[in-house]
Write a protein that holds these residues in place. Structure first.
Motif, short mmCIF file in Angstrom:
data_model
loop_
_atom_site.label_atom_id
_atom_site.label_comp_id
_atom_site.label_asym_id
_atom_site.label_seq_id
_atom_site.Cartn_x
_atom_site.Cartn_y
_atom_site.Cartn_z
N UNK A 4 0.69 -1.33 -0.01
CA UNK A 4 0.15 -0.01 -0.12
C UNK A 4 0.83 1.11 0.01
N UNK A 5 2.27 1.17 0.21
CA UNK A 5 2.93 2.27 0.15
C UNK A 5 2.94 3.22 -1.22
N UNK A 6 2.95 2.58 -2.26
CA UNK A 6 2.79 2.92 -3.69
C UNK A 6 1.63 3.93 -3.81
N UNK A 7 0.63 3.21 -3.35
CA UNK A 7 -0.67 4.01 -3.50
C UNK A 7 -0.56 4.99 -2.66
N UNK A 8 -0.23 5.07 -1.38
CA UNK A 8 -0.39 6.21 -0.42
C UNK A 8 0.53 7.39 -0.94
N UNK A 9 1.70 7.19 -1.54
CA UNK A 9 2.63 8.09 -2.18
C UNK A 9 1.62 8.71 -3.44
N UNK A 10 1.28 7.88 -4.12
CA UNK A 10 0.56 8.56 -5.25
C UNK A 10 -0.70 9.41 -4.92
N UNK A 11 -1.33 8.96 -3.85
CA UNK A 11 -2.37 10.00 -3.51
C UNK A 11 -1.95 11.29 -2.82
N UNK A 12 -0.91 11.08 -2.10
CA UNK A 12 -0.33 12.45 -1.63
C UNK A 12 0.04 13.31 -2.56
N UNK A 13 0.78 13.05 -3.73
CA UNK A 13 1.38 13.97 -4.93
C UNK A 13 0.48 14.16 -5.81
N UNK A 14 -0.89 13.36 -5.85
CA UNK A 14 -1.83 13.58 -6.95
C UNK A 14 -2.26 15.24 -7.11
N UNK A 15 -2.63 15.77 -5.96
CA UNK A 15 -3.20 17.30 -6.13
C UNK A 15 -2.23 18.16 -6.46
N UNK A 16 -0.69 17.73 -6.49
CA UNK A 16 0.18 18.55 -6.54
C UNK A 16 0.59 18.55 -8.33
N UNK A 17 0.35 17.55 -8.97
CA UNK A 17 0.73 17.49 -10.30
C UNK A 17 -0.51 18.14 -11.32
N UNK A 18 0.65 18.76 -12.15
CA UNK A 18 -0.01 19.72 -13.10
C UNK A 18 -0.75 19.05 -14.40
N UNK A 19 -1.82 18.83 -14.63
CA UNK A 19 -2.47 18.04 -15.56
C UNK A 19 -2.06 18.51 -16.94
N UNK A 20 -1.46 17.74 -17.86
CA UNK A 20 -0.79 18.07 -19.13
C UNK A 20 -2.07 18.71 -19.85
N UNK A 21 -1.74 19.68 -20.59
CA UNK A 21 -2.74 20.66 -21.29
C UNK A 21 -3.55 21.52 -20.39
N UNK A 22 -3.43 21.65 -19.28
CA UNK A 22 -4.30 22.28 -18.21
C UNK A 22 -3.52 23.94 -18.45
N UNK A 23 -4.40 24.85 -18.33
CA UNK A 23 -3.95 26.36 -17.96
C UNK A 23 -3.71 26.80 -16.44
N UNK A 24 -2.60 26.92 -16.24
CA UNK A 24 -2.22 27.15 -15.03
C UNK A 24 -2.39 28.58 -14.49
#
Length: 316
Positions: A4-24
């Motif tokens: 479950x460590x990999x899944x917890x890491x992915x959830x932690x950083x998901x809000x920080x990732x800039x979605x490709x093609x998005x306007x920031x």
């Protein structure tokens, strides 16, 4: 790695990732004080887990000797790049990690294309390279300060209004080339608020032991804050790709920035999932032959295999 460590890491950083093609819009979309569900009292333990995970996967990366990893760190002055590198990489083998800081380009560097000096410091297979400031300076400080672009001596017919869009395309293509050749590119922007930067500057002025870290040029650069916010926003919009994503890490809380940066790098390494090389049948026979020879050399009263004896004792 614990289940479950990999899944917890992915959830932690998901809000920080800039979605490709998005306007920031940096001020609108990312809060420098965001800390998610984490608490500071747990930060030391969480960072230690991340550092241990990085050490394990870096060892695998080096042993497999197939992939390389490039971590690009960008931030404004006092954003915490040096401290982040020091804490996040504290447990890894220094032989497998190279940190490069890019200052004002030399005359030799200015005599080449703008990506030349960065290409010269890319990681080898099995290694991790960290760019403390990176090729993105070429669409940040060079954009904010026209005199820096003047020093690059570009021909007049290429120094046109679309130069920044061209550089975004060129950088994206270069990073795609790297990933297509087995070099993963991951990019972290340490997002510092203007007030937190002011506070850190004042600390550098007030504490004699930190005076050396302060430069009057830092305050002069701060006067361009709004221009940099625009440049960062456009850079993030144009260059966060599926193959080389940007993560905007809140940097007002140093402990959270360090945990998140470790998590981003760990997520990259677990995605590669490097494995130790398997030993051929012939090599295994050679190992057994060497083992018998070494066991025969054991002095009287000594264990034939001291390592195995110690581990049996510890286990018992």
């Amino acid at each position: 790695m614990a289940p479950g460590t990999a899944e917890r890491i992915a959830r932690l950083i998901a809000p920080l990732r800039v979605k490709p093609g998005s306007r920031v819009d940096l001020a609108r979309d990312f809060d420098p004080r965001y800390k998610g569900p984490l608490k500071k009292k747990d930060s030391a333990e969480l960072l230690a887990v991340g550092v241990t995970l990085l050490a394990e996967y870096q060892q695998r990366l080096a042993a497999q000797d197939t992939y390389g990893v490039l971590l690009c760190l960008q931030a404004l002055d006092a954003g915490g790049k040096d401290g982040t590198i020091r804490h996040v990489m504290s447990g890894v083998n220094p032989q497998g990690v190279k940190v490069s800081s890019f200052k004002v380009p030399s005359a030799e560097e200015l005599g080449h294309d703008y990506l030349w000096r960065y290409a010269a410091r890319l990681p080898a297979r099995g290694d991790i390279a960290i760019f403390n400031r990176s090729h993105y300076e070429e669409v940040l400080v060079v954009r904010v300060h026209a005199e820096v672009l003047d020093r690059q001596r570009l021909p007049g017919d290429v120094r046109t209004a679309d130069i920044w869009e061209r550089r975004y395309r060129e950088i994206n293509a270069w990073e795609r080339y790297l990933t297509d050749n087995g070099f993963r590119v991951v990019k972290v922007f340490l997002n510092l608020s203007k007030e937190e930067q002011r506070t850190r500057f004042m600390k550098r002025i007030d504490l004699p032991e930190r005076n050396w870290k302060f430069s009057a040029a830092d305050v002069r650069e701060r006067r361009h804050w709004d221009e940099y916010q625009i440049a960062f926003s456009e850079m993030l919009s144009a260059t966060s790709t599926k193959w080389a994503p940007w993560y905007v890490v809140p940097a007002d809380r140093k402990w959270f920035a360090r945990i998140c940066t470790a998590a981003v790098l760990a997520h990259t390494l677990t995605g590669i999932d490097p494995q130790y090389p398997t030993v051929s049948d012939k090599a295994r026979k050679d190992l057994l032959t060497a083992r018998r020879e070494l066991e025969a050399e054991a002095p009287k009263g000594a264990a034939a295999d001291p390592y195995a004896a110690r581990h049996r004792s510890a286990g018992g």
